[in-house]
Write a protein that holds these residues in place. Structure first.
Motif, short mmCIF file in Angstrom:
data_model
loop_
_atom_site.label_atom_id
_atom_site.label_comp_id
_atom_site.label_asym_id
_atom_site.label_seq_id
_atom_site.Cartn_x
_atom_site.Cartn_y
_atom_site.Cartn_z
N GLY A 114 -13.03 5.67 20.97
CA GLY A 114 -12.08 6.61 21.54
C GLY A 114 -10.70 6.29 21.01
N ALA A 115 -9.70 6.89 21.64
CA ALA A 115 -8.34 6.66 21.19
C ALA A 115 -7.90 5.26 21.59
CB ALA A 115 -7.41 7.69 21.81
N SER A 116 -7.20 4.58 20.70
CA SER A 116 -6.72 3.24 21.01
C SER A 116 -5.47 3.33 21.88
CB SER A 116 -6.43 2.47 19.72
OG SER A 116 -5.33 3.06 19.06
N SER A 117 -5.11 2.22 22.47
CA SER A 117 -3.93 2.17 23.34
C SER A 117 -2.68 2.57 22.58
CB SER A 117 -3.76 0.77 23.92
OG SER A 117 -4.86 0.42 24.71
N ALA A 118 -2.56 2.08 21.35
CA ALA A 118 -1.37 2.40 20.55
C ALA A 118 -1.27 3.89 20.27
CB ALA A 118 -1.39 1.61 19.25
N SER A 119 -2.40 4.53 19.95
CA SER A 119 -2.33 5.96 19.66
C SER A 119 -2.05 6.77 20.92
CB SER A 119 -3.62 6.44 18.99
OG SER A 119 -4.71 6.33 19.88
N GLU A 120 -2.57 6.31 22.07
CA GLU A 120 -2.26 7.00 23.33
C GLU A 120 -0.78 6.90 23.66
OE1 GLU A 120 -4.79 5.84 26.57
OE2 GLU A 120 -6.61 6.06 25.37
N ILE A 121 -0.21 5.71 23.46
CA ILE A 121 1.23 5.53 23.73
C ILE A 121 2.05 6.36 22.76
CG2 ILE A 121 3.10 3.84 23.68
CD1 ILE A 121 1.06 1.78 24.72
#
Length: 130
Positions: free
Chosen positions: A96-103
């Motif tokens: 899924g989306a990583s934390s960095a990409s979500e931020i």
């Protein structure tokens, strides 16, 4: 105690043969116990055969069961590779989306005015939490 260089080479050759034989015996014994197609009696007979006639038993085993031995090893290698790949995927977070990409996405929404600072902090905390 007057040993020549040739005596040393002969000794080295026989030491090499000894290590190779031990390696083969260990490999055959490991394969016997990893083979799920053999029942307990067959495994016991192979081990007894290896104990009393080790060289003959090892050669017969390698000739008779060498192909299935290689197939089992290949299957085990593929299984270990698949487990390693799955572990790497789970740790890397590619599912899924990583934390960095979500931020990063939340920051773009904040910069465009779609969300306010409180909502951005909430999304950032949620992404960091996992």
């Amino acid at each position: 105690m007057n040993n020549s260089f040739w005596d040393f080479l002969v000794w080295l050759f026989w030491f090499y043969i000894l290590i190779a034989c031990i390696w083969i015996f260990i490999t055959v014994i490991i394969d016997i116990f990893r083979d799920h197609t053999l029942n307990g009696w067959a495994k016991a007979l192979w081990v007894i055969f290896l104990v009393f006639l080790p060289f003959l038993a090892a050669f017969i085993y390698l000739i008779a069961r060498g192909n299935s031995m290689a197939e089992r090893r290949l299957q085990e290698t593929r299984q270990m590779q698949a487990q390693s790949d799955e572990y790497i995927r789970s740790v890397a977070g590619t599912g899924g989306a990583s934390s960095a990409s979500e931020i990063e996405t939340a920051k773009r929404l904040l910069d465009s005015g779609a969300i306010n600072a409180a909502e951005y902090e909430q999304l950032k905390a949620k992404a960091i939490a996992g």
